[in-house]
Design an enzyme around this catalytic site. Sequence first.
Site: not given
Length: 802
Positions: A357-358, A496, A616-617
């Site tokens: 998805w960058d 994630e 995680k983020q």
Amino acid sequence: MTTRAWTWTYEGYDPGAERLREALCTLGNGYFGTRGAASETSEGPAHYPGTYAAGVYNRLISTVAGRQVENEDMVNLPNWLPLRYRVRPEGAAPGPWLSPDGPHLLTHRQSLDLRHGTLTRWSVYEDDAGRRLRVEQCRLVHMGEPHLAAQRTSFTAEGWAGTVEVESGLDGDVRNAGVERYGDLANRHLTHLRTGAERDDTVVWLRCRTVNSDIRIALAARTRVTDRPALPPHARLTVGQAVQTLTIPVGRDETVAVDKTVALYTSRDPAISGPQTTAVQEVRRAADFPRLLASHHRAWERIWREAALDVPGEAGRILRLHLFHVLQTLSPHTAGLDAGVPARGLHGEAYRGHVFWDELFVLPFLNLHFPEVSRSLLGYRYRRLPAAIHAARSVGRRGAMYPWQSGSDGREETQELHLNPRSGRWLPDHSRLQHHVGSAVAYNVWQYCQASGDTEFLHTDGAETLLQIARFWASSAVWDPALERYRIRGVVGPDEYHDGYPDATVPGLDDNAYTNVTAAWVLTRALELCRTLPLSHRHQLFDRIRLAPSEQDGWDDIAHRLHVPYHAGVISQFAGYGELAELDWEGYRKRYGDIRRLDRILEAEGDTANRYQASKQADVLMLGYLFSPRELAGLFRQLGHSLDDDSWRATVDYYLARTSHGSTLSSLVHAWVLARVRREDAWAFAEEALAGDVADVQGGTTAEGIHLGAMAGTLDFVQRGLTGLETRDNALWLDPAPLPQLSKFGVGIRYRSHWDVDLRIRAQRVRIAVPDGTDGPVRVVLDGVESVIAPGTTRRLELPGV
């Protein structure tokens, strides 16, 4: 390492840092990229030469943990760099082949020139008799001629005379071995290797093909001694290597130079008779090195003009490096390719070169500088729409379910198992449940069209893509009569870490807030598009995809009644998040120090991140990255919730305390969000985002390839984040939030038919200059006040609250 405004220089030779430097010194042009490995070295613990062409993938089957697993990789192509040398002083035997890894290296330095797109190395070698050879090598991957690369190597004999023997080659004996944790996987992607030489031996070639995707690849190399006679080159050919040997006389304190020019083609290239024939023809007629260098410089000058970014100080230098690597991966040449956004650029093999998805972090920058590249990247997604529709049908859904990881043909490329390097165990990988990637595709379609004004794309390929994604979300939403809300179950969010509930036998989570809110946004945009499509387009598209009015009515209901869970007065990351255990953050930091990859630590302990309120983020906070405060509040109001500044600030604080930042994107998103919520804390995250790859903050990951999304995201952090720039309603909307550490900067943007609109922030005001010769004035809205700026004029507007 030392830096100047346009150069990155590494002093000395450090085997432990070489792979990192090779990634950061990669040269590319959007068609192919080559890691910055020394031409005298080969693959080993300290070095990893790698060359990758956009969109060239191959699929292999491996046996992992007793199972057969299929993986597709971006292929490491034949190595064009090899050029080794040794000296033979008069009256002496030939010396050893020289290399930075050998005992004769005296000094070493390398410098990456961002302005001109070159990598230069300086080395001095000394033999046992005190004789020195000074070597300088300049390398380029041509930004104007996308199939060409070249390097000039100059040798200076300090205090002696004799000969320099040079071996210049093409090496097809390569594999994908750049990521240690993939070591158990099959990695030989090339087959049918053949080599040859032209009659005069000045040009050699190597051809091969990929094992399963059957892409034919050819390289041709021309090696010449400049400005002096030398013995005729001699070609030595094996099945996988083509080597030219040149013996060059050199006088005392004299300098001689060898130029190597390479052409690379594949069977994916248009308008060629065949890769081998075309590569040989191209390298034969290529200009000499000085002229190639000059045209390469001119090409980079044009690129830099279109990607103007003026940020002072150390932040500006790092941003320039980030921009350099973005442009090497996604240049105007990319617009002619069927390629997506590889998460690690053309710089290494991490994530197997897949497309995630960058683009969500990359396209917003490109939209305002190289919209033709953005459109091409969206075309990559459109051409894989049939595969996404098939994927949705295979799980009983309608519309398009885009894969979390994509490669050549749009099928799901996410691995079924992944290795935890801490425990050495192969574990199930459920990240393919990150269906929010579809919302990212739809968001990019919308943002591109808003910025570029490309209604032709919006009304055709873009509309079909967006409507099919909306259809998927509608078919995924299930009515819950107890909640009187629609729910989306069995997904994984951007976090994630959490891929299921504690002790559950089935993976997936319910009502991930980010997923549900972005799904509501997609459905809303789809309905807006249905209303505004020209009648002829509307009938044609609706008939082709069989979209009935009743289906649209359902979309509207879902877009207003999707469930967004809450707990403790804050938005829940997913339903049940607030019931998870709290983690002993301080205890884990004391025991392990760096806990960015907390999931690996917990699994190695026999535990799981699924049990804890630990991310995680950024996940919920990603909403603050995608949407302005005004738009986000409107979305929550549409869903029946009030999201005021206090409740959003409480949500930000809650998750900030529970995030390990195990992704380079996390610090970027937090900097973006905090710039508007708690400005005094934003800079620390901005600094980490800037240093992510330069300092390799993730601990060894940059050597496997740069993090393209994070690099592009830092550029957009300045371009849109700190300016509050939105392109909507045929205007530029500004809501500046400059940080004290970054209160003076400028960006040049391309807005629709207006090229080189200059936008500058200076602490107390914003200056906007519209170049002469553009079509009509530019509408700018700042703090609710509209200004109309005519071509050839400049306006200075006071910032709100000043």
